[in-house]
Design an enzyme around this catalytic site. Structure first.
Site, mmCIF file in Angstrom:
data_model
loop_
_atom_site.group_PDB
_atom_site.id
_atom_site.type_symbol
_atom_site.label_atom_id
_atom_site.label_comp_id
_atom_site.label_asym_id
_atom_site.label_seq_id
_atom_site.Cartn_x
_atom_site.Cartn_y
_atom_site.Cartn_z
ATOM 1 C CG ASP A 1 -1.661 -1.048 1.026
ATOM 2 O OD1 ASP A 1 -2.081 -1.411 0.175
ATOM 3 O OD2 ASP A 1 -2.305 -1.334 1.972
ATOM 4 C CE LYS B 1 -3.962 -4.261 -3.177
ATOM 5 N NZ LYS B 1 -3.675 -4.763 -2.131
ATOM 6 N NE ARG C 1 -3.125 2.635 1.232
ATOM 7 C CZ ARG C 1 -2.936 3.274 2.827
ATOM 8 N NH1 ARG C 1 -2.529 4.206 3.036
ATOM 9 N NH2 ARG C 1 -4.286 2.045 3.743
HETATM 10 O O1 SPQ Z 1 -9.556 -2.784 1.987
HETATM 11 P P1 SPQ Z 1 -8.844 -2.414 0.533
HETATM 12 O O2 SPQ Z 1 -9.721 -1.100 -0.086
HETATM 13 O O3 SPQ Z 1 -8.485 -3.298 -0.074
HETATM 14 O O4 SPQ Z 1 -7.439 -1.664 1.184
HETATM 15 C C1 SPQ Z 1 -6.465 -1.349 1.202
HETATM 16 C C2 SPQ Z 1 -4.835 -0.499 1.018
HETATM 17 O O5 SPQ Z 1 -4.734 0.287 -0.036
HETATM 18 O O6 SPQ Z 1 -5.545 0.566 1.956
HETATM 19 C C3 SPQ Z 1 -5.455 -2.210 -1.024
HETATM 20 F F1 SPQ Z 1 -6.349 -1.347 -1.883
HETATM 21 O O7 SPQ Z 1 -5.478 -2.063 1.735
HETATM 22 C C4 SPQ Z 1 -5.082 -3.847 1.557
HETATM 23 C C5 SPQ Z 1 -3.939 -4.453 1.630
HETATM 24 O O8 SPQ Z 1 -3.717 -4.300 -0.135
HETATM 25 C C6 SPQ Z 1 -5.190 -4.159 3.442
HETATM 26 C C7 SPQ Z 1 -5.379 -5.635 4.050
HETATM 27 C C8 SPQ Z 1 -6.116 -6.185 5.139
HETATM 28 O O9 SPQ Z 1 -6.554 -4.971 5.623
HETATM 29 O O10 SPQ Z 1 -6.343 -7.151 5.025
HETATM 30 C C9 SPQ Z 1 -5.174 -6.098 2.860
HETATM 31 C C10 SPQ Z 1 -3.699 -5.553 2.203
HETATM 32 O O11 SPQ Z 1 -4.970 -6.289 0.982
HETATM 33 P P2 SPQ Z 1 -4.512 -7.765 0.171
HETATM 34 O O12 SPQ Z 1 -5.405 -7.915 -1.098
HETATM 35 O O13 SPQ Z 1 -3.188 -7.350 -0.595
HETATM 36 O O14 SPQ Z 1 -4.484 -9.051 1.226
#
Ligand code: SPQ
Length: 427
Positions: free
Chosen positions: A315, A342, A388
């Site tokens: 992120d 994302k 972001r």
């Molecule tokens: O919740 P969301 O929209 O997916 O948010 C993001 C962010 O940038 O804030 C991704 F767009 O964070 C995710 C992160 O990329 C939050 C997260 C979690 O809390 O488990 C895990 C990550 O995603 P992923 O797909 O790698 O599990």
């Protein structure tokens, strides 16, 4: 859509307490909702994403009180969740969508899950496919890949799942379903993703086993209510860490920041680039490491960022790209295809917006290549509804030669509602 003008600053100095960790805030509400008893949360992130989680679980019949960063969840166990009379709206939040699907997959009632335009484009088959294999009935566009999704849960069995992606959302959704399924559920991922679910489930009394990149739970299991102290979000701190490193005459301290090893890729990048960064007052609160971080302006060198480091900073890549425009030499970011799914396609959005400010950056299939240092110019950029990107552009604006106009800064409320107040405090 709101816009904001950001001007070059002469230095950023002071101390900031960044808001609570988004990933941990979501989990504290969800785990409290399925636990037995009263869960109290301090340091909760009152950003739009986490408020969506509260609202969905309220619709599922859980009594939740929220006052700024204090939340009380009155859980009545798994059986306390009831069929909602309304659609469950996740807003912009991928975490709410995917983790809640894991919980709903085992509940013997019907739910409809919807989100905003960005959520409607994000792939959900990565969780709905394994949940369907466990026995849940899930449907939606693209055979259950896109919202709106309809879920009828219950009667699920454990699964041994080899995830093609390192994703905490995939891992967490399957493990949560596993807690109310028959037998063993086990998730293996190519690299270790953030492990807040494992840590917090353990604190809530769940027995789970971790071996290399595999996590296993045996169902059925109940959760016991807890008090959760949420650390500051390192993903929010990252914007000011980068600002402190690249804006001349700066020293910024960020207090109470979560430094869980699965999230500290940004610290490794700053150290590898040669930044002046110090960690102080390290301690462990609620199974999570925290520290105060102090960063000062420094000369930086380009580096390669790839492999196991990617999930540890996924992120932060939009703001790392801004950082790399000021580092001497080439920065190569690869193995980061996940950026494409994302809130926006973060490879394209970051590259296109930074190019508008004169950065020397090009997109690749799985990341980007940035040459530095470049003097950024003024210009008009947009968040495209991605928090972001909005914040990364604001940090770029602090070092640009002329003012920059950022369209769509309202998106920032998703994870850092007081971002511009904090930025102004440092000027
Ligand atoms: O919740 P969301 O929209 O997916 O948010 C993001 C962010 O940038 O804030 C991704 F767009 O964070 C995710 C992160 O990329 C939050 C997260 C979690 O809390 O488990 C895990 C990550 O995603 P992923 O797909 O790698 O599990």
């Amino acid at each position: 859509m709101t816009k904001k003008v950001v001007e070059r600053v002469q230095g950023l100095n002071g101390t900031i307490k960044v808001p609570g960790d988004k990933s941990i805030s979501h989990r504290a509400v969800m785990f409290g909702a399925i636990a037995n008893g009263k869960t109290t949360i301090e340091g909760f992130l009152p950003g739009d994403d986490c408020l969506s989680t509260i609202s969905c679980f309220q619709k599922l019949g859980v009594h939740i009180e929220q006052n700024e960063d204090e939340v009380t969840v009155y859980g009545n166990g798994w059986e306390g969740l009831k069929e909602a009379s309304e659609i469950l709206d996740v807003g912009n939040s991928g975490t709410t969508t995917r983790l809640m699907l894991g919980i709903l997959a085992t509940r013997p009632f019907h739910s409809v899950v919807i989100g905003d335009e960005s959520i409607a484009k994000r792939p959900m088959a990565r969780v709905t496919d394994p949940l369907k294999q466990m026995g849940a009935k899930i449907d939606g566009r693209g055979e259950g890949n896109f919202t709106p999704l309809s879920v009828r849960g219950g009667g699920t069995n454990g699964i041994l799942y080899n995830s093609p992606v390192a994703s905490a959302q995939v891992k967490s959704a399957i493990l949560l379903a596993g807690l109310q399924s028959n037998g063993l559920t086990s998730v293996t991922e190519p690299y270790k993703s953030r492990d807040h679910t494992e840590r917090m489930l353990t604190a809530f009394g769940v027995e789970l086993e971790e071996k290399n990149t595999t996590v296993s739970v045996r169902g059925p299991q109940m959760l016991k209510a807890q008090h959760v102290t949420v650390p500051g979000d390192i993903s929010s701190a990252a914007f000011f860490l980068v600002a402190g490193a690249i804006v001349e005459n700066s020293t910024i301290t960020l207090t109470n920041v979560g430094i869980n090893d699965t999230r500290t890729g940004i610290i490794d990048v700053l150290n590898n680039m040669g930044a002046r960064l110090q960690l102080k007052n390290e301690k462990v609160v609620n199974e999570e490491k925290i520290a105060d971080l102090t960063i000062s302006t420094s000369k930086l060198s380009g580096i390669e960022i790839s492999g196991e480091m990617i999930p540890r900073l996924i992120d932060e890549i939009p703001v790392i790209a801004v950082l790399a425009t000021q580092a001497n030499g080439t920065t190569i970011i690869k193995d980061a295809e996940e950026l494409k799914v994302k809130e926006t396609n973060r490879i394209d959005t970051v590259v296109n917006q930074l190019k508008k400010l004169g950065a020397n950056v090009e997109a690749t299939e799985d990341g980007m290549i940035i040459q530095g240092p470049t003097k950024l110019t003024g210009g008009e950029v947009a968040s495209f509804g991605d928090h972001r990107i909005g914040m990364a552009m604001a940090i770029a604006g602090c070092i640009a030669n002329e003012e920059i106009v950022i369209h769509g800064v309202d998106a920032i409320d998703v994870s850092y509602p007081n971002f511009f107040e904090h930025l102004n405090e440092l000027i």
